[in-house]
Design a protein around this motif. Structure first.
Motif, PDB file in Angstrom:
ATOM      1  N   ARG A 133       4.276   7.015  -3.379  1.00 10.13           N
ATOM      2  CA  ARG A 133       3.546   6.905  -4.644  1.00 10.13           C
ATOM      3  C   ARG A 133       4.459   7.255  -5.812  1.00 10.13           C
ATOM      4  N   ALA A 134       5.237   8.311  -5.665  1.00 12.90           N
ATOM      5  CA  ALA A 134       6.151   8.729  -6.736  1.00 12.90           C
ATOM      6  C   ALA A 134       7.214   7.668  -6.989  1.00 12.90           C
ATOM      7  N   LEU A 141      -1.599  -0.277  -9.251  1.00 11.92           N
ATOM      8  CA  LEU A 141      -1.830  -0.811  -7.910  1.00 11.92           C
ATOM      9  C   LEU A 141      -2.986  -0.107  -7.200  1.00 11.92           C
ATOM     10  N   GLY A 142      -3.496   0.946  -7.824  1.00 13.12           N
ATOM     11  CA  GLY A 142      -4.594   1.686  -7.211  1.00 13.12           C
ATOM     12  C   GLY A 142      -4.139   2.644  -6.132  1.00 13.12           C
ATOM     13  N   PHE A 143      -2.913   3.106  -6.214  1.00 13.76           N
ATOM     14  CA  PHE A 143      -2.375   4.035  -5.217  1.00 13.76           C
ATOM     15  C   PHE A 143      -2.862   5.445  -5.531  1.00 13.76           C
ATOM     16  N   ARG A 144      -4.105   5.670  -5.296  1.00 11.38           N
ATOM     17  CA  ARG A 144      -4.675   7.002  -5.487  1.00 11.38           C
ATOM     18  C   ARG A 144      -4.877   7.611  -4.118  1.00 11.38           C
ATOM     19  N   THR A 191       0.870  -1.170   0.000  1.00 13.04           N
ATOM     20  CA  THR A 191       0.000   0.000   0.000  1.00 13.04           C
ATOM     21  C   THR A 191       0.912   1.226   0.000  1.00 13.04           C
ATOM     22  N   PRO A 192       0.359   2.417  -0.161  1.00 14.68           N
ATOM     23  CA  PRO A 192       1.203   3.608  -0.039  1.00 14.68           C
ATOM     24  C   PRO A 192       1.747   3.799   1.380  1.00 14.68           C
TER      25      PRO A 192
END
Length: 119
Positions: free
Chosen positions: A98-99, A108-111, A46-47
């Motif tokens: 995230r970057a 991965l859906g890291f929004r 996850t982030p």
């Protein structure tokens, strides 16, 4: 262990309480603590952190660096351990994590989470 629910911290009940949705992956990487480097298997990410499997016991709070292919090294600490499984918490800001994942972050859906949105 054959099912993700058999891994500590991976039950449906726990998932509902988490800040981020865990993304199951199966990546080979390394964790480095001081001058020691150990091969690990990343089980989810996850982030905010990741679940790694390694044949080594790590104490809670140990600072380390996670090295994955095509991603710059990430700074983390051990949040919990259970046998060969270790929950790592990134010690870098979420935007930097995230970057670091680059184009993988989107797949991965890291929004940004709704609770992170600024009014």
């Amino acid at each position: 262990m054959n099912a993700m629910s058999d891994i500590p911290g991976m039950s449906d009940e726990t998932e509902e309480q988490r800040r981020f949705r865990r993304r199951p992956v199966l990546w080979k990487g390394y964790v480095q603590a001081a001058s020691h480097r150990f091969t690990c298997l990343v089980r989810n990410v996850t982030p905010g952190g990741m679940l790694v499997e390694l044949d080594l016991s790590l104490a809670t709070g140990v600072a380390l660096q996670v090295v994955l292919p095509d991603i710059r090294p990430l700074m983390a600490k051990v949040a919990w351990s259970s046998g060969v499984f270790h929950g790592l918490s990134f010690t870098e800001p979420e935007a930097m994590v995230r970057a670091a994942f680059g184009k993988r972050a989107e797949s991965l859906g890291f929004r940004k989470q709704p609770q992170d949105a600024q009014p």
